[in-house]
Design a protein around this motif. Structure first.
Motif, PDB file in Angstrom:
ATOM      1  N   TYR A  70       0.849  -1.191   0.000  1.00 25.72           N
ATOM      2  CA  TYR A  70       0.000   0.000   0.000  1.00 25.72           C
ATOM      3  C   TYR A  70       0.884   1.241   0.000  1.00 25.72           C
ATOM      4  O   TYR A  70       1.958   1.239   0.601  1.00 25.72           O
ATOM      5  N   VAL A  71       0.402   2.290  -0.657  1.00 31.50           N
ATOM      6  CA  VAL A  71       1.118   3.558  -0.683  1.00 31.50           C
ATOM      7  C   VAL A  71       0.106   4.689  -0.517  1.00 31.50           C
ATOM      8  O   VAL A  71      -0.996   4.635  -1.063  1.00 31.50           O
ATOM      9  N   GLU A  72       0.509   5.685   0.266  1.00 31.35           N
ATOM     10  CA  GLU A  72      -0.317   6.883   0.420  1.00 31.35           C
ATOM     11  C   GLU A  72      -0.043   7.786  -0.777  1.00 31.35           C
ATOM     12  O   GLU A  72       1.086   8.247  -0.976  1.00 31.35           O
ATOM     13  N   ALA A  73      -1.051   8.013  -1.572  1.00 32.50           N
ATOM     14  CA  ALA A  73      -0.909   8.808  -2.784  1.00 32.50           C
ATOM     15  C   ALA A  73      -1.007  10.298  -2.470  1.00 32.50           C
ATOM     16  O   ALA A  73      -1.695  10.691  -1.521  1.00 32.50           O
ATOM     17  N   PRO A  74      -0.350  11.116  -3.273  1.00 32.58           N
ATOM     18  CA  PRO A  74      -0.549  12.557  -3.130  1.00 32.58           C
ATOM     19  C   PRO A  74      -2.032  12.886  -3.310  1.00 32.58           C
ATOM     20  O   PRO A  74      -2.692  12.329  -4.184  1.00 32.58           O
ATOM     21  N   GLY A  75      -2.537  13.723  -2.456  1.00 29.97           N
ATOM     22  CA  GLY A  75      -3.944  14.094  -2.540  1.00 29.97           C
ATOM     23  C   GLY A  75      -4.790  13.525  -1.426  1.00 29.97           C
ATOM     24  O   GLY A  75      -5.920  13.939  -1.228  1.00 29.97           O
ATOM     25  N   GLY A  76      -4.267  12.508  -0.679  1.00 24.94           N
ATOM     26  CA  GLY A  76      -4.978  12.055   0.502  1.00 24.94           C
ATOM     27  C   GLY A  76      -5.739  10.748   0.391  1.00 24.94           C
ATOM     28  O   GLY A  76      -6.736  10.572   1.082  1.00 24.94           O
TER      29      GLY A  76
END
Length: 112
Positions: free
Chosen positions: A99-105
């Motif tokens: 899992y990765v936290e994407a830019p934008g939330g």
């Protein structure tokens, strides 16, 4: 019946758009300034991004990109890490996944 589109509310449309295009191959279909973008996958499904000041998705909310192989998952993981994303390595769970936290939330799952 076919799913037509999904809308994500994000804090930064441009950053989220660029992330999804760069790492997952989505194509830009159109945009309105810095507040809206429409992206398409290879199957014609549209993902729209709309600007909001605050984004609060539930902890388990995510979108997923299925890959054709574990090697492709590892390749995307390596590209993200090389570009400065701080993420745990892929692991065997319900699939070979991370899992990765994407830019934008919002959160993205990558799996094979």
């Amino acid at each position: 019946m076919k799913l037509n589109h999904i809308n994500l509310t994000v804090t930064d449309v441009s950053a989220a758009r660029d992330f999804l295009m760069q790492y997952f191959g989505l194509k830009l279909g159109g945009e309105r300034g810095r507040s809206f973008a429409a992206l398409f996958d290879d199957n014609g499904m549209m993902l729209t991004l709309m600007k909001a000041k605050d984004v609060k998705y539930p902890a388990t909310f995510h979108i997923g990109f299925s890959q054709e192989s574990e090697e492709k998952v590892n390749e995307i993981y390596s590209r993200l890490v090389d570009d400065g994303f701080l993420i745990d390595p892929p692991q065997r769970a319900h699939a070979w996944t991370f899992y990765v936290e994407a830019p934008g939330g919002f959160t993205v799952e990558v799996m094979a």
